[in-house]
Design an enzyme around this catalytic site. Structure first.
Site, PDB file in Angstrom:
ATOM      1  N   ARG A  81       8.600  -2.772 -11.629  1.00 32.15           N
ATOM      2  CA  ARG A  81       7.688  -2.541 -10.513  1.00 32.15           C
ATOM      3  C   ARG A  81       6.799  -1.321 -10.760  1.00 32.15           C
ATOM      4  O   ARG A  81       7.241  -0.319 -11.331  1.00 32.15           O
ATOM      5  CB  ARG A  81       8.481  -2.311  -9.230  1.00 32.15           C
ATOM      6  CG  ARG A  81       9.444  -3.420  -8.868  1.00 32.15           C
ATOM      7  CD  ARG A  81       8.820  -4.675  -8.368  1.00 32.15           C
ATOM      8  NE  ARG A  81       7.910  -4.485  -7.269  1.00 32.15           N
ATOM      9  CZ  ARG A  81       7.448  -5.506  -6.519  1.00 32.15           C
ATOM     10  NH1 ARG A  81       7.851  -6.754  -6.759  1.00 32.15           N
ATOM     11  NH2 ARG A  81       6.603  -5.289  -5.552  1.00 32.15           N
ATOM     12  N   VAL A  82       5.575  -1.418 -10.305  1.00 32.94           N
ATOM     13  CA  VAL A  82       4.686  -0.259 -10.354  1.00 32.94           C
ATOM     14  C   VAL A  82       4.494   0.330  -8.957  1.00 32.94           C
ATOM     15  O   VAL A  82       3.751   1.272  -8.774  1.00 32.94           O
ATOM     16  CB  VAL A  82       3.306  -0.601 -10.972  1.00 32.94           C
ATOM     17  CG1 VAL A  82       3.446  -0.987 -12.437  1.00 32.94           C
ATOM     18  CG2 VAL A  82       2.597  -1.702 -10.188  1.00 32.94           C
ATOM     19  N   ASP A  83       5.150  -0.280  -7.976  1.00 32.79           N
ATOM     20  CA  ASP A  83       5.057   0.274  -6.620  1.00 32.79           C
ATOM     21  C   ASP A  83       6.408   0.877  -6.238  1.00 32.79           C
ATOM     22  O   ASP A  83       7.300   0.988  -7.066  1.00 32.79           O
ATOM     23  CB  ASP A  83       4.636  -0.818  -5.619  1.00 32.79           C
ATOM     24  CG  ASP A  83       5.570  -2.030  -5.685  1.00 32.79           C
ATOM     25  OD1 ASP A  83       6.602  -1.966  -6.395  1.00 32.79           O
ATOM     26  OD2 ASP A  83       5.261  -3.035  -5.032  1.00 32.79           O
ATOM     27  N   ASP A  84       6.549   1.258  -4.994  1.00 35.13           N
ATOM     28  CA  ASP A  84       7.797   1.908  -4.594  1.00 35.13           C
ATOM     29  C   ASP A  84       8.837   0.909  -4.132  1.00 35.13           C
ATOM     30  O   ASP A  84       9.349   0.976  -3.020  1.00 35.13           O
ATOM     31  CB  ASP A  84       7.505   2.936  -3.500  1.00 35.13           C
ATOM     32  CG  ASP A  84       6.766   4.122  -4.089  1.00 35.13           C
ATOM     33  OD1 ASP A  84       7.077   4.480  -5.238  1.00 35.13           O
ATOM     34  OD2 ASP A  84       5.873   4.653  -3.423  1.00 35.13           O
ATOM     35  N   VAL A  85       9.118  -0.026  -4.997  1.00 36.15           N
ATOM     36  CA  VAL A  85      10.186  -0.974  -4.722  1.00 36.15           C
ATOM     37  C   VAL A  85      11.231  -0.752  -5.796  1.00 36.15           C
ATOM     38  O   VAL A  85      10.901  -0.591  -6.967  1.00 36.15           O
ATOM     39  CB  VAL A  85       9.654  -2.425  -4.777  1.00 36.15           C
ATOM     40  CG1 VAL A  85      10.791  -3.429  -4.764  1.00 36.15           C
ATOM     41  CG2 VAL A  85       8.706  -2.682  -3.605  1.00 36.15           C
TER      42      VAL A  85
END
Ligand code: WT7
Length: 686
Positions: free
Chosen positions: A554-558
Site C-alpha cells: 500500500r502507498v496509503d495509510d492502510v
C-alpha cells in the site's frame, strides 16, 4: 506532487504518501526477488497453455471488451439479453459522474446461475459444499439440490419477514453452510447481503447494521474456531442494543444453533429472534427467482480505507457474476466436479467471490472449513486436503508462513497427490514462503497463482494462469483478461516499459466497484480523484522487462495485517476515545508471520502513569471497537508526535522509528519540533 494536489483537490494527496518513501520502503523486499524463475508444468483444461494463447485472448479482451465479455456471459442464464451497446464507463471526473455499466438491459439472477442452472445441467446430486468443522471428525456434505432447496426456504422466510428487492440483510455467522446459503437466499430475491466477519466486535457490527439499515439479521448462537467457542449471539445482542440507542431497531433475527454453543447458553428475545431449525424447515423449498437488472446491486461489503469509517463497497449482479465465474475458471482451471478449497471466510471478499460464487458458477465442489488451519495441530490443512482430495488450494501468505514455521513434517505426513494448483492472495508473498509452499506444500509440481485484487475489484485482476508461463516467486505476473493496469508516477503520468510506480486501472472490468453504499461522492473521491481518469488501487508496483507486475504494498495509510486491511484512522480513533489519551498515530511494520503488524504511538495526558495495565486496556479497547485482528502489536508511549508546521503527522518518520531504520529518516527539517524524533527514539521499547 503539485498536480496530484490540484487533481485531487481534497485529502487524498495527504493520505497518499507519494513523496514519502513507502514505495521504496517495500520495493527493497521485492527488488531482491527478480531473478528466480520457476516453470511448473501444468496442462490447463481451459486451453490457455502458453503465453501466446494468453496474449491472443488478452489482446482481444482489451481491443473489444464489450464483445469479449458478452461472449463470456453467454455461458449463463439470462432472462433477458443485454442491449447491443451494453458496456460503458467513465473514469474521468471532468467528464461527469464516475459510472460503470456492463450488460445493460440484461436481466439475470445469481442464485439461479449458481444453483438451478447446475441442477438443470444434471449436477443436482453432486456435492456443492463439503463442510468440515473445527473439530476433527465433524463434517457434513450438501448436494447442489440440497443447497438449492435450503436457499429457497431461507429466501421464503426472508420474504415472509418483509424483505424486498433492494433491502439489505446483515449476516453475522460462523463459517457453516448456512452462511453462503443465506447469501444465495438474498441474491435469489434481490436483497443485498452485507456479511460482517464473525471476528468483528459489537461496535463494528452495529455500525454496519445501521449503515445499510438491515431490518433482518442472520446470526448464530456461536461458532468454533480453535480451542474456544465464539459467542456470536452475545456480540450480536450487544450490537443490536447499540443500534437501538442510536435509533435503529433490527426487526427480526434468524438464529442458527451452532453445536459449539447450545441454545440453552444464549438468550433470545421473543418477538424478534426466531430459531433457524424451527422456522426454516417449515418453509417451501421452492422460491421463484427475482430477475434483476444486470446493474442491480448484489451485495455490499465493508472495507477499511485510509480515512474515516469503513466503506460499504457495492457490487452489482451481472458484471460481478461474470467476472467471478470467468476468473475462477481460468485462474484455477476450475471445471465442474473439481474439489476446490478456498480457506477464506465469507466475511471477506475472497469468501464471496472464491468460496461461494465463483466455484458454484463453475459447478465445482467447494470445501468450507470453519476452524483454524492449525487446529488441533499444523497438519490440519493437509489432512483436509487428503481427506477430500482437494485439487486447488487457495490461501494466504500469512498462513503459509505460519505453517512453514512449524516445519515440514506436519505437511509431508499427508498425501497431497490430489493437489494440482496452489493459490495465494491478500498481501505480497515473500519469495521464501513462496518457495516453501511450492516445494513442500505442492511437492514441487503445482503452479502457484499469486492473485492480486481487492474488495473493490470484486475479482482477480493480476495473476498467473496455471501452466501458461513460468512463474517468479513474489510476482503476481500478468493482467487477467479485460484488465488494463498502468503504473503512474506521482504526477499521474503513465510509465512505459519496466519501472516502478503507483498501480492504477485505465479501463473498467465487469466487477469494478460501482459505488460506496449511500455515498457515491466518497467513491469518486477515494478511487477516481488521485489521478484523474484512472482507478487508483492504493498499491505500489514494479513492472519488470517481461511485463510482470510485482506488487510492493500500500502507498496509503492502510495496514495489511495477515491479509486483512486495517485503516490507521480507525485504530487511531479507537485509541483516542480513551480518556487518558491525547493523541495517537498508527503505522505498519514488517512482521514475520502477519506480513505487517500494527505499531501505535500513543500520547498520554500529563500525569497519567505509563503502565503495562494501561497498554492492556488500550489493546482491549481497540478489540472492542473494531475486532481482535486490529489490536496493536506494539504500543509506544510517545512524548510527542512528529508534525509538520501545518500539523500533519509525518508518518514516514514514525514508520522508520518503528522498523528501527532511524538512519534513513530523511529530511526532518520541516518538522515543527525536530527534537520530537530524539525523544521518540529514547522512549522506544519502554
Ligand atoms: C489489498 C486488498 C483481495 C482479497 C484479499 C484482500 C493486498 C491482495 C495481493 C497480492 C500483493 C496483495 C493489496 C490490496 N493484496 N492480494 N497477491 N499481492 N498484495 O482484499 O482487504 O480488499 O485488500 O490487499 O495491498 O490493495 P482487501
Amino acid at each position: 506532487m503539485e498536480r496530484v494536489r490540484v487533481l485531487a483537490g481534497h485529502l487524498t494527496a495527504d493520505c497518499l504518501d507519494i513523496n514519502e518513501p513507502s514505495i521504496s520502503r517495500i520495493s527493497t523486499n521485492a527488488a531482491s526477488s527478480q531473478g528466480n524463475t520457476v516453470d511448473a508444468r501444468y496442462h490447463a483444461r481451459t486451453g490457455i497453455n502458453s503465453r501466446g494463447d494468453y496474449e491472443k485472448m488478452y489482446k482481444r479482451s482489451i481491443q473489444d471488451p464489450a464483445g469479449f465479455w458478452q461472449e463470456q456471459a453467454q455461458a449463463f442464464t439470462w432472462q433477458r439479453k443485454w442491449e447491443q451497446k451494453h458496456m460503458d464507463f467513465n473514469f474521468d471526473r471532468w467528464k461527469g459522474e464516475i459510472g460503470i455499466e456492463f450488460f445493460k438491459g440484461g436481466t439475470t439472477n445469481m442464485s439461479y446461475n449458481c444453483l438451478d442452472r447446475n441442477v438443470k445441467e444434471g449436477r443436482g446430486s453432486q456435492i456443492c459444499f463439503l463442510w468440515e468443522g473445527n473439530d476433527v471428525g465433524t463434517d457434513r456434505r450438501m448436494t447442489y439440490q440440497q443447497v438449492l432447496d435450503e436457499t429457497c426456504r431461507v429466501a421464503n422466510w426472508l420474504k415472509q419477514e418483509g424483505v424486498r428487492k433492494g433491502d439489505c440483510v446483515a449476516i453475522y455467522m460462523p463459517l457453516v453452510c448456512e452462511l453462503p446459503i443465506a447469501m444465495l437466499a438474498c441474491a435469489r430475491i434481490g436483497a443485498l447481503h452485507s456479511v460482517v466477519f464473525g471476528g468483528f466486535s459489537a461496535e463494528a457490527l452495529a455500525s454496519r447494521i445501521e449503515g445499510c439499515r438491515s431490518k433482518v439479521l442472520v446470526t448464530a448462537t456461536g461458532g468454533a474456531r480453535g480451542k474456544k467457542p465464539i459467542e456470536l449471539k452475545k456480540i450480536a445482542d450487544a450490537a443490536m442494543d447499540i443500534s437501538k440507542k442510536n435509533g435503529f431497531q433490527v426487526k427480526s433475527v434468524l438464529l442458527y444453533e451452532h453445536p459449539a454453543m447450545p441454545k440453552s447458553k444464549v438468550s433470545s428475545q421473543q418477538g424478534r429472534d426466531v430459531w433457524y431449525h424451527e422456522v426454516i424447515p417449515k418453509q417451501s423449498s421452492s422460491c421463484a427467482v427475482e430477475w434483476l437488472d444486470a446493474e442491480a446491486p448484489l451485495f455490499l461489503l465493508y472495507t477499511s480505507g485510509s480515512t474515516g469509517k469503513p466503506k460499504g463497497v457495492v457490487h452489482t449482479t451481472g458484471g460481478y457474476m461474470v467476472m467471478a465465474a470467468v476468473s475462477t475458471k481460468y485462474v484455477f482451471d476450475l471445471q465442474p466436479g473439481d474439489v476446490y478449497w478456498c480457506t477464506a471466510d465469507c466475511g471477506w471478499i475472497t469468501g464471496h467471490t472464491y468460496l461461494t460464487y465463483g466455484p458454484l458458477l463453475n459447478g465445482a465442489t467447494s470445501v468450507v472449513y470453519e476452524g483454524v488451519p492449525t487446529h488441533p495441530d499444523p497438519s490440519r490443512i493437509w489432512q483436509i486436503v487428503e481427506k477430500y482430495k482437494v485439487r486447488q488450494l487457495y490461501t494466504a501468505p500469512t498462513l503459509i508462513r505460519t505453517l512453514e514455521s512449524h516445519g515440514d513434517e506436519f505437511v509431508t505426513r499427508h498425501n497431497r497427490s490430489s493437489l494440482k494448483i496452489l493459490g495465494t492472495v491478500g498481501e505480497p508473498i515473500n519469495p521464501r514462503a513462496w518457495e516453501w509452499f511450492y516445494k513442500v506444500g505442492g511437492e514441487g509440481r503445482c503452479p502457484i497463482v499469486d492473485t492480486w485484487w481487492q474488495t473493490e475489484t470484486g475479482g482477480i485482476l493480476i495473476t498467473p494462469l496455471p501452466g501458461a508461463w513460468a512463474l517468479k516467486p513474489g510476482s503476481a505476473t500478468l493482467p487477467f483478461f479485460g484488465v488494463h493496469p498502468v503504473l503512474v508516477d506521482d504526477k499521474g503520468r503513465e510509465i512505459d516499459g519496466s519501472g516502478e510506480g503507483i498501480l492504477c486501472m485505465k479501463t473498467a472490468w465487469p466487477s469494478t466497484i460501482r459505488t460506496i453504499y449511500g455515498d457515491h461522492k466518497r467513491m469518486e473521491e477515494t478511487y477516481f480523484s488521485t489521478f484523474n481518469g484512472y482507478y487508483f488501487t492504493g498499491d505500489g508496483s514494479r513492472r519488470d522487462d517481461q511485463g510482470f507486475y510485482w506488487i510492493t504494498g500500500r502507498v496509503d495509510d492502510v495496514i495489511n495485517v495477515s491479509g486483512h486491511r486495517v485503516g490507521t484512522a480507525e485504530v487511531e480513533s479507537a485509541l483516542q476515545s480513551h480518556e487518558q489519551v491525547i493523541e495517537a498515530a498508527v503505522v505498519g511494520y514488517d512482521h514475520n508471520i502477519k506480513g505487517q503488524g500494527i505499531y501505535a504511538y500513543v500520547g498520554l495526558h500529563e500525569g497519567v502513569e505509563r503502565s503495562a495495565q494501561l497498554k492492556k486496556e488500550l489493546k482491549a479497547l481497540v478489540r472492542r471497537e473494531i475486532g481482535a485482528f486490529a489490536a496493536p502489536d506494539v504500543l509506544h508511549w510517545a512524548p510527542g508526535l512528529p508534525k509538520t508546521r501545518s500539523g500533519k503527522i509525518m508518518r514516514r518518520v514514525l514508520r522508520k522509528i518503528a522498523t528501527k531504520e532511524e538512519s534513513q529518516l530523511g529530511d526532518t527539517s520541516t518538522l515543527a519540533d525536530p527534537s520530537v524524533v530524539d525523544k521518540l527514539l529514547e522512549t522506544r521499547g519502554q
